[in-house]
Design a protein around this motif. Structure first.
Motif, short mmCIF file in Angstrom:
data_model
loop_
_atom_site.label_atom_id
_atom_site.label_comp_id
_atom_site.label_asym_id
_atom_site.label_seq_id
_atom_site.Cartn_x
_atom_site.Cartn_y
_atom_site.Cartn_z
N LYS A 35 0.84 -1.20 0.00
CA LYS A 35 0.00 0.00 0.00
C LYS A 35 0.87 1.25 0.00
O LYS A 35 0.57 2.25 -0.67
CB LYS A 35 -0.91 -0.03 1.22
CG LYS A 35 -1.72 1.26 1.46
CD LYS A 35 -2.55 1.11 2.73
CE LYS A 35 -3.26 2.40 3.09
NZ LYS A 35 -2.35 3.49 3.50
N ASP A 37 3.80 1.45 -1.20
CA ASP A 37 4.77 1.39 -2.31
C ASP A 37 6.19 1.28 -1.76
O ASP A 37 7.11 1.93 -2.23
CB ASP A 37 4.63 2.63 -3.21
CG ASP A 37 5.39 2.48 -4.53
OD1 ASP A 37 5.51 1.34 -5.03
OD2 ASP A 37 5.89 3.50 -5.04
N ILE A 94 4.99 3.42 -10.43
CA ILE A 94 3.58 3.03 -10.51
C ILE A 94 3.00 3.51 -11.85
O ILE A 94 3.21 4.65 -12.26
CB ILE A 94 2.79 3.67 -9.36
CG1 ILE A 94 3.25 3.11 -8.01
CG2 ILE A 94 1.29 3.43 -9.54
CD1 ILE A 94 2.65 3.80 -6.81
N ARG A 151 4.50 -3.27 -10.80
CA ARG A 151 4.03 -1.99 -10.24
C ARG A 151 2.86 -1.40 -11.03
O ARG A 151 2.78 -0.20 -11.26
CB ARG A 151 5.18 -0.99 -10.21
CG ARG A 151 5.48 -0.48 -8.79
CD ARG A 151 6.62 0.50 -8.79
NE ARG A 151 7.03 0.84 -7.44
CZ ARG A 151 8.29 0.99 -7.06
NH1 ARG A 151 9.25 0.79 -7.92
NH2 ARG A 151 8.59 1.32 -5.84
N ILE A 153 -1.09 -0.49 -11.24
CA ILE A 153 -2.15 -0.17 -10.28
C ILE A 153 -3.30 -1.15 -10.34
O ILE A 153 -3.99 -1.39 -9.34
CB ILE A 153 -2.67 1.28 -10.52
CG1 ILE A 153 -3.57 1.70 -9.35
CG2 ILE A 153 -3.39 1.38 -11.85
CD1 ILE A 153 -3.97 3.16 -9.40
N TRP A 156 -4.29 -4.07 -7.66
CA TRP A 156 -5.15 -3.92 -6.49
C TRP A 156 -6.57 -4.38 -6.76
O TRP A 156 -7.23 -4.94 -5.87
CB TRP A 156 -5.14 -2.47 -6.02
CG TRP A 156 -3.85 -2.05 -5.39
CD1 TRP A 156 -2.96 -1.14 -5.89
CD2 TRP A 156 -3.28 -2.53 -4.17
NE1 TRP A 156 -1.88 -1.02 -5.05
CE2 TRP A 156 -2.06 -1.86 -3.97
CE3 TRP A 156 -3.70 -3.45 -3.22
CZ2 TRP A 156 -1.24 -2.10 -2.87
CZ3 TRP A 156 -2.90 -3.69 -2.11
CH2 TRP A 156 -1.69 -3.01 -1.95
N TYR A 193 -5.26 0.71 -3.37
CA TYR A 193 -5.66 1.17 -4.71
C TYR A 193 -5.84 2.69 -4.72
O TYR A 193 -5.35 3.38 -5.62
CB TYR A 193 -6.97 0.49 -5.14
CG TYR A 193 -7.51 1.04 -6.44
CD1 TYR A 193 -6.96 0.67 -7.66
CD2 TYR A 193 -8.55 1.97 -6.43
CE1 TYR A 193 -7.44 1.19 -8.86
CE2 TYR A 193 -9.04 2.50 -7.62
CZ TYR A 193 -8.48 2.10 -8.83
OH TYR A 193 -8.96 2.63 -10.00
N TRP A 196 -2.34 4.40 -4.44
CA TRP A 196 -1.58 4.31 -5.70
C TRP A 196 -2.21 5.20 -6.77
O TRP A 196 -1.51 5.82 -7.57
CB TRP A 196 -1.53 2.86 -6.18
CG TRP A 196 -0.48 2.03 -5.52
CD1 TRP A 196 -0.08 2.09 -4.22
CD2 TRP A 196 0.31 0.99 -6.11
NE1 TRP A 196 0.90 1.16 -3.97
CE2 TRP A 196 1.16 0.48 -5.10
CE3 TRP A 196 0.36 0.45 -7.40
CZ2 TRP A 196 2.07 -0.56 -5.35
CZ3 TRP A 196 1.26 -0.58 -7.65
CH2 TRP A 196 2.10 -1.07 -6.64
N THR A 199 -1.14 8.71 -6.15
CA THR A 199 0.26 8.87 -6.57
C THR A 199 0.35 8.99 -8.09
O THR A 199 1.09 9.83 -8.62
CB THR A 199 1.12 7.68 -6.11
OG1 THR A 199 1.06 7.59 -4.69
CG2 THR A 199 2.57 7.84 -6.57
#
Length: 205
Positions: A35, A37, A94, A151, A153, A156, A193, A196, A199
């Motif tokens: 979560k 990262d 990500i 990596r 997303i 998730w 989720y 990320w 981000t």
């Protein structure tokens, strides 16, 4: 209520209960680090999954065992992948899946289902409805782990789906501690989720 949830453990060896709880602790740490990262997702995840490989082999849950053995291998790959840098910049940040990764994901899912079905038929394990659900969840988690290692997303979303299915499945199988673990996994995965996604949006801006 306590007896209803944990009565099935009364005949378990103490060391197996201790191992399961230890695996759960490291599993929760792994998902929490994912979560955030954080690279620690992989060493904690390896401990969690290595313990489960042993326990699931003891419990003759072959599909679940294969999932966790695959996790060990993919965690090593992901650990390497996440640490790769180019000019001191992370080479694989990500991101979202591209067309190639979507095709590979479908291929991994299909091949996983075919493989698990073959193994279950060979060992005569299609004796309960949970075996069929286990086959589906194995396919979902195999793709999810591959996407996490890269990596992406979307990993998730697959974790959330697989975790939700796993909650009642493990409870029916008689592993209440693990069922509760997947409930917590689901909650953390939802927040993972969202974190990320935030981000990713900041990078786009």
């Amino acid at each position: 209520m306590f007896e209803f949830l944990f009565n099935q453990y009364k005949d378990y060896p103490t060391y197996e209960i201790v191992l399961e709880i230890t695996a759960i602790i490291f599993g929760l740490l792994s998902v929490w680090y994912a979560k955030k990262d954080n690279i620690w997702v992989f060493p904690t995840g390896i401990i969690n999954t290595a313990i489960y490989v042993y326990l699931l082999w003891k419990w003759t849950l072959l599909g679940d065992m294969m999932i966790n053995f695959y996790y060990v291998v993919m965690s090593i790959y992901g650990w390497y992948h996440w640490t790769r840098k180019k000019d001191d910049v992370v080479e694989f940040p990500i991101s979202r899946m591209n067309a190639y990764e979507k095709k590979v994901s479908v291929l991994i899912f299909v091949l996983t289902i075919v493989f698990v079905v073959a193994v279950y038929r060979f060992f005569g394990k299609f004796t309960h409805w949970t075996s069929y659900v286990d086959t589906l969840v194995t396919g979902i988690f195999f793709v999810g782990m591959w996407l996490m290692a890269r990596r992406k997303i979307e990993n998730w979303i697959l974790w959330i789906i697989g975790d939700i299915i796993s909650i009642p499945m493990y409870f029916v199988k008689g592993y209440s501690f693990t069922s509760i673990q997947y409930l917590i996994f689901t909650i953390i995965a939802i927040f993972g989720y969202l974190e990320w996604k935030k981000t990713l949006q900041q990078k786009i801006v």
